[in-house]
Design a protein around this motif. Sequence first.
Motif, PDB file in Angstrom:
ATOM      1  N   THR A  31      47.222  35.334  52.664  1.00 28.31           N
ATOM      2  CA  THR A  31      46.242  36.407  52.482  1.00 28.31           C
ATOM      3  C   THR A  31      46.911  37.761  52.648  1.00 28.31           C
ATOM      4  O   THR A  31      47.564  38.022  53.663  1.00 28.31           O
ATOM      5  CB  THR A  31      45.091  36.287  53.504  1.00 28.31           C
ATOM      6  OG1 THR A  31      44.448  35.026  53.332  1.00 28.31           O
ATOM      7  CG2 THR A  31      44.067  37.397  53.301  1.00 28.31           C
ATOM      8  N   ARG A  54      45.710  37.636  42.551  1.00 27.65           N
ATOM      9  CA  ARG A  54      45.139  36.392  43.092  1.00 27.65           C
ATOM     10  C   ARG A  54      45.538  35.191  42.244  1.00 27.65           C
ATOM     11  O   ARG A  54      45.951  34.156  42.772  1.00 27.65           O
ATOM     12  CB  ARG A  54      43.612  36.500  43.144  1.00 27.65           C
ATOM     13  CG  ARG A  54      43.085  37.511  44.134  1.00 27.65           C
ATOM     14  CD  ARG A  54      41.587  37.695  43.969  1.00 27.65           C
ATOM     15  NE  ARG A  54      41.027  38.560  44.999  1.00 27.65           N
ATOM     16  CZ  ARG A  54      39.763  38.982  45.015  1.00 27.65           C
ATOM     17  NH1 ARG A  54      38.936  38.603  44.049  1.00 27.65           N
ATOM     18  NH2 ARG A  54      39.332  39.764  45.987  1.00 27.65           N
ATOM     19  N   ARG A  60      45.219  34.786  48.357  1.00 26.29           N
ATOM     20  CA  ARG A  60      44.002  35.548  48.601  1.00 26.29           C
ATOM     21  C   ARG A  60      44.385  37.026  48.733  1.00 26.29           C
ATOM     22  O   ARG A  60      45.313  37.359  49.466  1.00 26.29           O
ATOM     23  CB  ARG A  60      43.310  35.068  49.877  1.00 26.29           C
ATOM     24  CG  ARG A  60      42.692  33.681  49.750  1.00 26.29           C
ATOM     25  CD  ARG A  60      41.805  33.351  50.954  1.00 26.29           C
ATOM     26  NE  ARG A  60      41.124  32.068  50.789  1.00 26.29           N
ATOM     27  CZ  ARG A  60      41.595  30.909  51.221  1.00 26.29           C
ATOM     28  NH1 ARG A  60      42.745  30.868  51.877  1.00 26.29           N
ATOM     29  NH2 ARG A  60      40.923  29.794  51.019  1.00 26.29           N
ATOM     30  N   ARG A  62      42.701  40.825  49.529  1.00 26.23           N
ATOM     31  CA  ARG A  62      41.579  41.647  49.965  1.00 26.23           C
ATOM     32  C   ARG A  62      41.820  43.085  49.526  1.00 26.23           C
ATOM     33  O   ARG A  62      42.955  43.551  49.522  1.00 26.23           O
ATOM     34  CB  ARG A  62      41.434  41.601  51.486  1.00 26.23           C
ATOM     35  CG  ARG A  62      41.195  40.232  52.066  1.00 26.23           C
ATOM     36  CD  ARG A  62      41.206  40.276  53.588  1.00 26.23           C
ATOM     37  NE  ARG A  62      40.368  41.357  54.121  1.00 26.23           N
ATOM     38  CZ  ARG A  62      39.607  41.250  55.201  1.00 26.23           C
ATOM     39  NH1 ARG A  62      39.569  40.114  55.866  1.00 26.23           N
ATOM     40  NH2 ARG A  62      38.891  42.271  55.629  1.00 26.23           N
TER      41      ARG A  62
END
Length: 310
Positions: A31, A54, A60, A62
């Motif tokens: 992430t 992604r 992942r 953000r």
Amino acid sequence: MTVRSLYIALIAAALLLGTAACDHSPEKKTTIAVVPKVDDASVATAKAAALAARETYDIRVRWDVSRTPTAESQAELIEKLVAAGVDGILISCIDADGVRDAIDKAIRAGVKVGTFDSDCPGSGRSFYIGSNNDAAGLLAATTLLALCAEAGRPADGIGVFGGVVGDAAMQERLESFLTAVPDTAATLWSGDNASTGKTQVTDFLTEYAGLPVNGVVFLSSTAVIDGPGGLARLDSLCRPATDNEGAAAAAVFFDTSDGVLDYVTAMPHCAAIRQDFGAMVTGGIDRLLKAIRNEPFGETVTFTPVEAVR
């Protein structure tokens, strides 16, 4: 159940709990949090690049923006991201001095950190990828000089509008700009607050109406990214008088959006400095993934393209 069977069952349960706590399962994806200074049209290509990563890297990603454009708020966000268990943070720093401790704390917690667009020199970040802001500031200056000459105006009485005073990118651009265009009327800092920036532009052009103001430079686009035409006094400054095409002043904007590009195309002596935010984020995520995997990621400082567009 015998004592031996109970012992074996307890050991198995402990191993199961340990495995769940560490979460080393194949399903756990890396992430990365991408943290821009603002979330507006100027960084639309950066956001698109972050989301595209992604699928490109099967990770992942953000997209996180601090609740206010301040170092304190951005430092708070960094702490929250560390607590949320991200593996890496790619951040454009609002104020280098104000976020340095938070970055170093994240690194001590095992989170890899890279910077893009605006660096945090002196921190433990793994790399910086973004514009050469010295060169970008000089490009803004030479572009303004050319536009002033084109308009038949001297390059003095210039209004300069920046974002956050502690922003490393802003300071580098300003210092480089002033080496070529030292005769400025005022330098105003909006704190990357759009409303404040718009008020500053209007007040400046009102106060210095008799100077005259021969040009304006926006080292931060926050006040005008939705379209400079919304600011009446700025529009009046840049728009030629009906009886004299040379009456318009020069204007240089940093960063591009549809609104800025439409304005630059329509006005006679305007230009925009375009940075490649897509390359910053794509390259930044690639480097950050390699850093997370303890693989070589190339140069510590990497510059992406900057150009003047009309």
